[in-house]
Design a protein around this motif. Structure first.
Motif, mmCIF file in Angstrom:
data_model
loop_
_atom_site.group_PDB
_atom_site.id
_atom_site.type_symbol
_atom_site.label_atom_id
_atom_site.label_comp_id
_atom_site.label_asym_id
_atom_site.label_seq_id
_atom_site.Cartn_x
_atom_site.Cartn_y
_atom_site.Cartn_z
ATOM 1 N N PHE A 40 0.823 -1.205 0.000
ATOM 2 C CA PHE A 40 0.000 0.000 0.000
ATOM 3 C C PHE A 40 0.862 1.262 0.000
ATOM 4 O O PHE A 40 0.471 2.278 -0.559
ATOM 5 C CB PHE A 40 -0.925 0.002 1.220
ATOM 6 N N LEU A 41 2.068 1.194 0.573
ATOM 7 C CA LEU A 41 2.915 2.378 0.689
ATOM 8 C C LEU A 41 3.802 2.602 -0.530
ATOM 9 O O LEU A 41 3.830 3.685 -1.088
ATOM 10 C CB LEU A 41 3.775 2.286 1.951
ATOM 11 N N LYS A 53 0.481 -6.555 7.881
ATOM 12 C CA LYS A 53 -0.734 -5.732 7.921
ATOM 13 C C LYS A 53 -0.501 -4.534 8.830
ATOM 14 O O LYS A 53 0.122 -4.646 9.887
ATOM 15 C CB LYS A 53 -1.930 -6.534 8.446
ATOM 16 N N ARG A 54 -0.991 -3.380 8.389
ATOM 17 C CA ARG A 54 -0.916 -2.167 9.194
ATOM 18 C C ARG A 54 -2.235 -1.422 9.031
ATOM 19 O O ARG A 54 -2.788 -1.366 7.937
ATOM 20 C CB ARG A 54 0.241 -1.292 8.720
ATOM 21 N N LYS A 59 -8.428 1.198 7.847
ATOM 22 C CA LYS A 59 -8.547 -0.146 7.283
ATOM 23 C C LYS A 59 -7.214 -0.860 7.401
ATOM 24 O O LYS A 59 -6.156 -0.245 7.398
ATOM 25 C CB LYS A 59 -8.928 -0.073 5.789
ATOM 26 N N SER A 60 -7.263 -2.168 7.446
ATOM 27 C CA SER A 60 -6.056 -2.976 7.489
ATOM 28 C C SER A 60 -5.501 -3.102 6.065
ATOM 29 O O SER A 60 -6.170 -3.600 5.171
ATOM 30 C CB SER A 60 -6.384 -4.355 8.056
ATOM 31 N N GLN A 61 -4.276 -2.617 5.852
ATOM 32 C CA GLN A 61 -3.651 -2.621 4.530
ATOM 33 C C GLN A 61 -2.401 -3.495 4.541
ATOM 34 O O GLN A 61 -1.714 -3.595 5.545
ATOM 35 C CB GLN A 61 -3.255 -1.194 4.117
ATOM 36 N N SER A 62 -2.090 -4.096 3.390
ATOM 37 C CA SER A 62 -0.863 -4.883 3.238
ATOM 38 C C SER A 62 0.288 -3.944 2.936
ATOM 39 O O SER A 62 0.228 -3.161 1.989
ATOM 40 C CB SER A 62 -1.008 -5.885 2.099
ATOM 41 N N VAL A 63 1.333 -4.016 3.757
ATOM 42 C CA VAL A 63 2.524 -3.186 3.572
ATOM 43 C C VAL A 63 3.764 -4.048 3.768
ATOM 44 O O VAL A 63 3.709 -5.114 4.386
ATOM 45 C CB VAL A 63 2.558 -1.993 4.555
#
Length: 83
Positions: A40-41, A53-54, A59-63
């Protein structure tokens, strides 16, 4: 009975394909060792084992885990920072 495969080419106007190969350049296996997702970043596609996950924007995003820089350094060096 079967057609010869057509090559993917861009028309003269540059906007349309004559024929486009279907599918994703990232493979079709959504589960397993070859599954990838984008961070996501940084936006780069990574194996799911390199992502965490962060909670971002509620929302929980994959990073990349632990960080994008550390994952990139591990990939360039040929080692996994997760091991």
């Amino acid at each position: 009975m079967s057609r010869a495969p057509t090559k993917s080419t861009v028309l003269d106007d540059g906007l349309h394909y004559k024929a486009k190969v279907s599918g994703s350049p990232f493979g079709s296996n959504s589960f397993g060792g070859t599954a990838t997702m984008s961070c996501f970043l940084c936006g780069k596609h990574r194996n799911r084992s390199l992502l965490g996950k962060r909670n971002l924007f509620g929302k929980s995003q994959s990073v990349c885990a632990p960080s994008c820089k550390e994952v990139e350094a591990g990939i360039v060096a040929g080692t996994s920072p997760m091991s």
